[in-house]
Design a protein around this motif. Structure first.
Motif, PDB file in Angstrom:
ATOM      1  N   ASP A  38      44.080  53.334  28.962  1.00 57.83           N
ATOM      2  CA  ASP A  38      45.123  53.765  29.890  1.00 57.83           C
ATOM      3  C   ASP A  38      45.902  52.530  30.318  1.00 57.83           C
ATOM      4  OD1 ASP A  38      43.659  52.460  31.863  1.00 57.83           O
ATOM      5  OD2 ASP A  38      42.794  54.297  32.670  1.00 57.83           O
ATOM      6  N   ASP A  39      46.731  52.672  31.331  1.00 62.92           N
ATOM      7  CA  ASP A  39      47.565  51.527  31.690  1.00 62.92           C
ATOM      8  C   ASP A  39      46.767  50.380  32.297  1.00 62.92           C
ATOM      9  OD1 ASP A  39      46.955  52.814  34.007  1.00 62.92           O
ATOM     10  OD2 ASP A  39      49.034  53.065  34.703  1.00 62.92           O
ATOM     11  N   ARG A  40      45.493  50.644  32.574  1.00 62.27           N
ATOM     12  CA  ARG A  40      44.652  49.561  33.086  1.00 62.27           C
ATOM     13  C   ARG A  40      43.968  48.803  31.955  1.00 62.27           C
ATOM     14  NH1 ARG A  40      41.715  53.343  37.463  1.00 62.27           N
ATOM     15  NH2 ARG A  40      41.825  54.677  35.634  1.00 62.27           N
ATOM     16  N   GLY A  41      44.028  49.349  30.736  1.00 65.68           N
ATOM     17  CA  GLY A  41      43.436  48.635  29.608  1.00 65.68           C
ATOM     18  C   GLY A  41      42.719  49.553  28.653  1.00 65.68           C
ATOM     19  N   THR A  56      42.796  43.951  28.150  1.00 65.18           N
ATOM     20  CA  THR A  56      44.071  44.162  28.842  1.00 65.18           C
ATOM     21  C   THR A  56      45.136  43.234  28.272  1.00 65.18           C
ATOM     22  OG1 THR A  56      43.315  42.651  30.567  1.00 65.18           O
ATOM     23  CG2 THR A  56      43.121  44.991  31.025  1.00 65.18           C
ATOM     24  N   ARG A  91      36.483  48.329  45.902  1.00 65.45           N
ATOM     25  CA  ARG A  91      37.571  48.935  45.140  1.00 65.45           C
ATOM     26  C   ARG A  91      37.122  50.219  44.468  1.00 65.45           C
ATOM     27  NH1 ARG A  91      41.219  44.953  42.910  1.00 65.45           N
ATOM     28  NH2 ARG A  91      42.016  46.651  41.616  1.00 65.45           N
ATOM     29  N   ASP A  93      39.507  51.678  42.342  1.00 64.32           N
ATOM     30  CA  ASP A  93      40.558  51.845  41.333  1.00 64.32           C
ATOM     31  C   ASP A  93      40.465  50.824  40.207  1.00 64.32           C
ATOM     32  OD1 ASP A  93      41.056  49.630  42.853  1.00 64.32           O
ATOM     33  OD2 ASP A  93      43.215  49.927  42.985  1.00 64.32           O
ATOM     34  N   ILE A  94      39.270  50.271  40.011  1.00 65.49           N
ATOM     35  CA  ILE A  94      39.110  49.215  39.006  1.00 65.49           C
ATOM     36  C   ILE A  94      39.354  49.745  37.596  1.00 65.49           C
ATOM     37  CG2 ILE A  94      37.324  47.818  37.847  1.00 65.49           C
ATOM     38  CD1 ILE A  94      38.356  46.446  40.330  1.00 65.49           C
ATOM     39  N   GLY A  95      38.825  50.912  37.325  1.00 67.32           N
ATOM     40  CA  GLY A  95      38.983  51.465  35.987  1.00 67.32           C
ATOM     41  C   GLY A  95      38.127  52.690  35.835  1.00 67.32           C
TER      42      GLY A  95
END
Ligand SMILES: [Fe+2]
Length: 296
Positions: A38-41, A56, A91, A93-95
């Motif tokens: 996804d856009d996080r990697g 990433t 967190r 929202d890390i992945g």
């Protein structure tokens, strides 16, 4: 035991200018599974953990992040790290696969360490003959060994496994000889190598034939290290990062006794953690020595 109790190496992150090329290497050459992108990697795994490699986009940079699992819930870990004077960030929202993470900065390197109780399962089932069993360890340079060693041992609960000379330390967080190793260097920084475990020498050899078919050649090995006694091979990924494929690493079954499970190739019985001379038998019991491997 340290302030918190790391029990396992979870994942390592790589930044690369060519995400597709590195993901292709991991899936086609090393036989990892791409679990999610996804856009996080891109998130890749060797098995049940959601991921052990995160890729990433960025400048080529290895060990941009290291994830560890803890034996305990994050609330108490967060509190004890705070009491010890460390700033952490919680967190969600890390992945994918890691919804609850404590982020802590590694001293001197500034690398982000992610601490989580566990990852979600990857959903990967079944068996393939080539795939490595797991991410085994990540080795890195540090400008100063003692500070890094005490951070890992006194804060994160790692145990000392071996030292080479006065510049290369190996530390474990479970039965395996090392999950983290650090080489002191004023000249180099960043990752030294990343290592994936193979089931056996046969499994390792099959993978080496597979690497050769894809034009990936070893630059060192096979050989057997002194510290850890793992059978090792080293090659480079498409970004030039050094990748070790290894098997037969030492394990400690009984921490109270504190010695490695006896193996025929050990120098002494029982074999305890120790400080090794810098010589051929330490670096590669089988020879030859690789000059760059001694750089520090
Ligand atoms: Fe290694």
């Amino acid at each position: 035991m340290g302030t918190v109790n790391v029990s396992k190496l979870g994942y390592v992150g790589f930044e690369t200018p060519d995400v597709e090329r590195l993901v292709e290497y991991y899936t086609t050459v090393l036989d990892f599974v791409l679990v999610e992108g996804d856009d996080r990697g891109a998130f890749l795994t060797t098995g049940s953990d959601h991921h052990c490699v995160v890729v990433t986009r960025g400048d080529a940079k290895a060990r941009q992040v290291v994830g560890y699992e803890l034996w305990e819930d994050l609330d108490s870990a967060e509190q004890r790290l705070k009491n010890a004077g460390y700033v952490t960030e919680r967190r969600s929202d890390i992945g994918p696969g890691t919804p609850d993470v404590l982020v802590l900065e590694e001293p001197m390197t500034g690398v982000a360490l992610h601490l989580a109780t566990s990852q979600d399962p990857s959903g990967v089932q079944g068996f393939t003959p080539l795939r490595p069993t797991k991410l085994g360890h990540v080795a890195a340079y540090t400008p100063e060994l003692a500070t890094m060693q005490s951070f890992y041992q006194d804060l994160l609960g790692f145990r000392w496994s071996d030292t080479v000379g006065d510049f290369f330390v190996f530390m474990r967080c479970n039965a395996d000889h090392h999950a983290a190793n650090f080489m002191a260097s004023q000249k180099y920084s960043g990752m030294h190598h990343v290592a994936y475990e193979m089931r056996s020498p046969d499994h390792l050899i099959s993978m080496l034939d597979h690497l050769a078919k894809h034009d990936y050649r070893l630059h060192w090995g096979p050989g057997r290290h002194g510290p850890g006694h793992n059978l090792f091979t080293y090659h480079r990924d498409p970004d030039g990062n050094v990748v070790e494929l290894f098997t037969q690493i030492d394990v400690v079954v009984d921490e109270a006794k504190g010695h490695w499970e006896p193996r025929p190739w050990h120098e002494e019985f029982p074999m305890y953690p120790r400080t090794w001379e810098v010589d051929l038998a330490t670096v590669n019991q089988w020879g030859p020595i690789d000059p760059p491997s001694l750089d520090h």
